[in-house]
Write a protein that holds these residues in place. Structure first.
Motif, mmCIF file in Angstrom:
data_model
loop_
_atom_site.group_PDB
_atom_site.id
_atom_site.type_symbol
_atom_site.label_atom_id
_atom_site.label_comp_id
_atom_site.label_asym_id
_atom_site.label_seq_id
_atom_site.Cartn_x
_atom_site.Cartn_y
_atom_site.Cartn_z
ATOM 1 N N ASP A 1 0.876 -1.174 0.000
ATOM 2 C CA ASP A 1 0.000 0.000 0.000
ATOM 3 C C ASP A 1 0.911 1.221 0.000
ATOM 4 O O ASP A 1 2.102 1.114 0.338
ATOM 5 C CB ASP A 1 -0.904 -0.004 1.248
ATOM 6 N N ALA A 2 0.373 2.365 -0.395
ATOM 7 C CA ALA A 2 1.190 3.587 -0.392
ATOM 8 C C ALA A 2 0.306 4.784 -0.109
ATOM 9 O O ALA A 2 -0.821 4.868 -0.605
ATOM 10 C CB ALA A 2 1.898 3.757 -1.738
ATOM 11 N N ALA A 3 0.817 5.701 0.729
ATOM 12 C CA ALA A 3 0.137 6.977 0.968
ATOM 13 C C ALA A 3 1.022 8.045 0.344
ATOM 14 O O ALA A 3 2.199 8.147 0.678
ATOM 15 C CB ALA A 3 -0.003 7.220 2.463
ATOM 16 N N VAL A 4 0.463 8.803 -0.577
ATOM 17 C CA VAL A 4 1.266 9.794 -1.304
ATOM 18 C C VAL A 4 0.870 11.192 -0.847
ATOM 19 O O VAL A 4 -0.310 11.471 -0.649
ATOM 20 C CB VAL A 4 1.071 9.623 -2.834
ATOM 21 N N ALA A 5 1.872 12.052 -0.651
ATOM 22 C CA ALA A 5 1.610 13.417 -0.179
ATOM 23 C C ALA A 5 2.252 14.416 -1.135
ATOM 24 O O ALA A 5 3.454 14.340 -1.397
ATOM 25 C CB ALA A 5 2.172 13.593 1.225
ATOM 26 N N MET A 6 1.452 15.346 -1.622
ATOM 27 C CA MET A 6 1.971 16.341 -2.567
ATOM 28 C C MET A 6 2.163 17.708 -1.887
ATOM 29 O O MET A 6 3.039 18.457 -2.262
ATOM 30 C CB MET A 6 0.984 16.533 -3.734
ATOM 31 N N THR A 7 1.342 18.028 -0.910
ATOM 32 C CA THR A 7 1.438 19.363 -0.304
ATOM 33 C C THR A 7 2.395 19.330 0.884
ATOM 34 O O THR A 7 2.637 18.270 1.468
ATOM 35 C CB THR A 7 0.061 19.824 0.221
ATOM 36 N N GLY A 8 2.884 20.506 1.255
ATOM 37 C CA GLY A 8 3.797 20.604 2.402
ATOM 38 C C GLY A 8 3.194 20.004 3.666
ATOM 39 O O GLY A 8 3.820 19.150 4.305
ATOM 40 N N PRO A 9 1.980 20.424 4.064
ATOM 41 C CA PRO A 9 1.390 19.868 5.302
ATOM 42 C C PRO A 9 1.219 18.351 5.222
ATOM 43 O O PRO A 9 1.485 17.642 6.201
ATOM 44 C CB PRO A 9 0.030 20.571 5.402
ATOM 45 N N ASP A 10 0.830 17.835 4.076
ATOM 46 C CA ASP A 10 0.659 16.375 3.969
ATOM 47 C C ASP A 10 2.004 15.664 4.052
ATOM 48 O O ASP A 10 2.119 14.589 4.659
ATOM 49 C CB ASP A 10 -0.038 16.011 2.650
ATOM 50 N N ARG A 11 3.029 16.256 3.455
ATOM 51 C CA ARG A 11 4.366 15.633 3.538
ATOM 52 C C ARG A 11 4.842 15.621 4.981
ATOM 53 O O ARG A 11 5.422 14.641 5.447
ATOM 54 C CB ARG A 11 5.365 16.391 2.653
ATOM 55 N N ARG A 12 4.594 16.721 5.686
ATOM 56 C CA ARG A 12 5.026 16.767 7.091
ATOM 57 C C ARG A 12 4.257 15.744 7.929
ATOM 58 O O ARG A 12 4.794 15.147 8.851
ATOM 59 C CB ARG A 12 4.861 18.188 7.659
ATOM 60 N N ARG A 13 2.987 15.528 7.579
ATOM 61 C CA ARG A 13 2.203 14.514 8.309
ATOM 62 C C ARG A 13 2.822 13.120 8.121
ATOM 63 O O ARG A 13 2.938 12.353 9.058
ATOM 64 C CB ARG A 13 0.748 14.514 7.827
ATOM 65 N N LEU A 14 3.239 12.806 6.895
ATOM 66 C CA LEU A 14 3.876 11.499 6.658
ATOM 67 C C LEU A 14 5.239 11.432 7.354
ATOM 68 O O LEU A 14 5.584 10.422 7.971
ATOM 69 C CB LEU A 14 4.064 11.250 5.159
ATOM 70 N N ALA A 15 6.011 12.538 7.241
ATOM 71 C CA ALA A 15 7.363 12.547 7.833
ATOM 72 C C ALA A 15 7.304 12.347 9.340
ATOM 73 O O ALA A 15 8.214 11.758 9.939
ATOM 74 C CB ALA A 15 8.078 13.849 7.498
ATOM 75 N N ALA A 16 6.220 12.826 9.972
ATOM 76 C CA ALA A 16 6.116 12.723 11.436
ATOM 77 C C ALA A 16 6.192 11.270 11.905
ATOM 78 O O ALA A 16 6.759 10.988 12.963
ATOM 79 C CB ALA A 16 4.817 13.359 11.919
ATOM 80 N N TYR A 17 5.659 10.335 11.119
ATOM 81 C CA TYR A 17 5.710 8.924 11.538
ATOM 82 C C TYR A 17 7.158 8.465 11.723
ATOM 83 O O TYR A 17 7.450 7.624 12.558
ATOM 84 C CB TYR A 17 5.015 8.028 10.511
#
Ligand code: MLT
Ligand code: ZN
Length: 461
Positions: free
Chosen positions: A316-332
């Motif tokens: 599975d994959a969760a893809v993030a294009m916006t800054g806030p979404d990328r930061r949400r993924l990076a937080a993990y």
């Protein structure tokens, strides 16, 4: 007897008075309430008593402070943002109380040289501050790490910090064009010209990068900058094993835009989610997670998506294009350290193993610590850099010894990016030969014959 209280109060300690004359009364701290944050490290695992903390405001003051301490034979511990993880920037628990020399007031940010694409900054500039200051000029600095808000440029150079973008930009040493530093006798060396070609003898910048404050005090740095890349895409990949993550990495590395490939496991994800109250990234739980990010002058999302579609091991994959979404993924991934620290003081081992040994090594470590500690393993996949964090170890020294011997047995390094500090001195011989250690000791005693700079760091006393 007059007690040393700091902040301009005459203390009866001649060194305090001498340093106050150099840096001003408010630049010398002796009150334990004020020195506390300088004397214990971020994990709570390292620290000890200090004679005083001195906070000079420029290079000339640093040189005078070093000379004053050297004259009295007082040990000096250079300190940046105090984000180190091996006790290299805080006092030892025993021995003569040292002076902590804090570089955090050296915050000058010079103009960008757009032709050389370089900048000169003070050692105390935090990484995030540097990056914010050059962003509107379309520039960036190649190194990035989770402690970006506090980690200072001087400390990052002194430890040759790695972080998350080593696969694209290298470690800090590769991103530095030159430094200015104060030697243990107070002399200043200035290698700030930033000449890309200059073969006039030894590379002192390269030598001081990674010397962990044992050879000189870094005061300013000439940094190589990179173009700011405006288009980013991140993806969190769910996988069944680290072997599948390595297979994915081989294909992902063909993308020139790839700048980050960070792995962690289900237990680490659970811990981070509980600590920070984060939602699950996927409906199901998977064994292994790989966080990747691509950046480019044009949008790299199509090329990343094309690779992900080809990879049949990606569950599975969760893809993030916006800054806030990328930061949400990076937080993990980035909240691993903080979440682990919240469990208690961890045993932290930061190791590299050859890529072909990675999968077996991870399994071996889990087997070795079974029933003796709770392991959290995560790290930087492209360098085979594993952060082995062990919670609740009853016999931390024995466990460290066993894990580090295993590292050496597979041809790895006992310190990938955090340095030797005070934590790993005992095991230096597992990664460096007797000839290498004797060459390093010769350099140390040539530059610091009194042994006043960071004694007990890298080499055991
Ligand atoms: C990281 O990659 O997050 C750091 O090196 C910190 C750590 O090992 O805890
Ligand atoms: Zn790391």
């Amino acid at each position: 007897m007059i007690t040393a209280l700091g902040f301009g109060i005459m203390s009866g300690d001649v060194l305090v008075e001498r340093l106050q004359k150099i840096v001003g009364a408010s630049g010398v701290l002796t009150d334990p309430a004020l020195t506390a944050s300088y004397t214990t490290d971020f994990t709570g695992g390292f620290g000890g008593p200090v004679r005083l903390v001195v906070r000079p405001g420029d290079t000339a003051e640093v040189a005078e402070v070093v000379r004053a301490c050297a004259a009295d034979g007082v040990p000096i511990i250079p300190q940046g943002g105090n984000t180190g993880l091996v006790g290299g920037g805080v006092p030892a628990p025993a021995g003569p109380a040292p002076v902590v020399l804090s570089l955090t007031r050296l915050t000058e940010i010079g103009p960008v040289d757009p032709i050389a694409r370089q900048i000169t900054v003070g050692a105390g500039v935090p990484l995030a501050t540097l990056r914010a200051a050059i962003r509107d000029q379309g520039l960036d600095f190649g190194v990035d790490l989770a402690a970006r808000d506090s980690a200072t440029i001087g400390g990052m150079i002194a430890t040759n910090a790695g972080g998350e973008r080593v696969l694209r930009h290298g470690t800090t040493r590769a991103c530095v064009a030159g430094i200015e530093a104060v030697l243990p006798d107070g002399q200043i060396i200035d290698r700030l010209a930033g000449l890309p070609k200059d073969n006039t003898g030894f590379d002192l910048t390269g030598l001081l990068a990674g010397s962990e404050g044992t050879l000189a005090v870094i005061t300013r740095a000439r940094l190589k900058l990179t173009p700011q890349l405006d288009h980013h895409v991140a993806a969190l990949l769910a996988l069944d094993s680290i072997g599948d993550a390595l297979t994915a990495l081989v294909r992902l590395r063909e993308l020139p835009s790839l700048e980050l490939a960070e792995f962690f496991f289900a237990d680490g994800l659970d811990l981070v989610r509980a600590h920070a109250s984060l939602p699950a990234p996927f409906r199901e739980t998977y064994a292994t997670y790989l966080l990747v990010e691509c950046a480019g002058r044009t949008d790299p999302s199509d090329e990343l998506m094309a690779v992900l579609e080809e990879l049949d091991t990606v569950r599975d994959a969760a893809v993030a294009m916006t800054g806030p979404d990328r930061r949400r993924l990076a937080a993990y991934r980035e909240l691993h350290t903080e979440s682990i620290n919240a469990q208690g003081v961890p045993l932290k081992l930061d190791v590299t193993v050859p890529m072909h040994e990675l999968e077996r090594f991870l399994a071996d470590v889990r087997a070795l610590v079974e029933g003796r500690a709770t392991p959290y393993l995560f790290g930087h996949l492209a360098e085979g850099n594993i952060h082995v964090n062990l919670i609740g170890a009853a016999d931390p020294e024995a466990l460290a010894d066993e894990v580090l011997h295993r590292v050496a047995a597979v041809g790895g390094s006992i310190s990938a990016e955090h340095g030797v500090g005070r934590a790993k001195t005992r095991w230096l011989g597992l990664s460096r030969s007797a000839a290498e250690i004797s060459a390093m000791r010769a350099v140390k005693s040539a530059l610091d014959p009194q042994g006043i700079l960071n004694p007990g760091v890298i080499f055991s006393d």
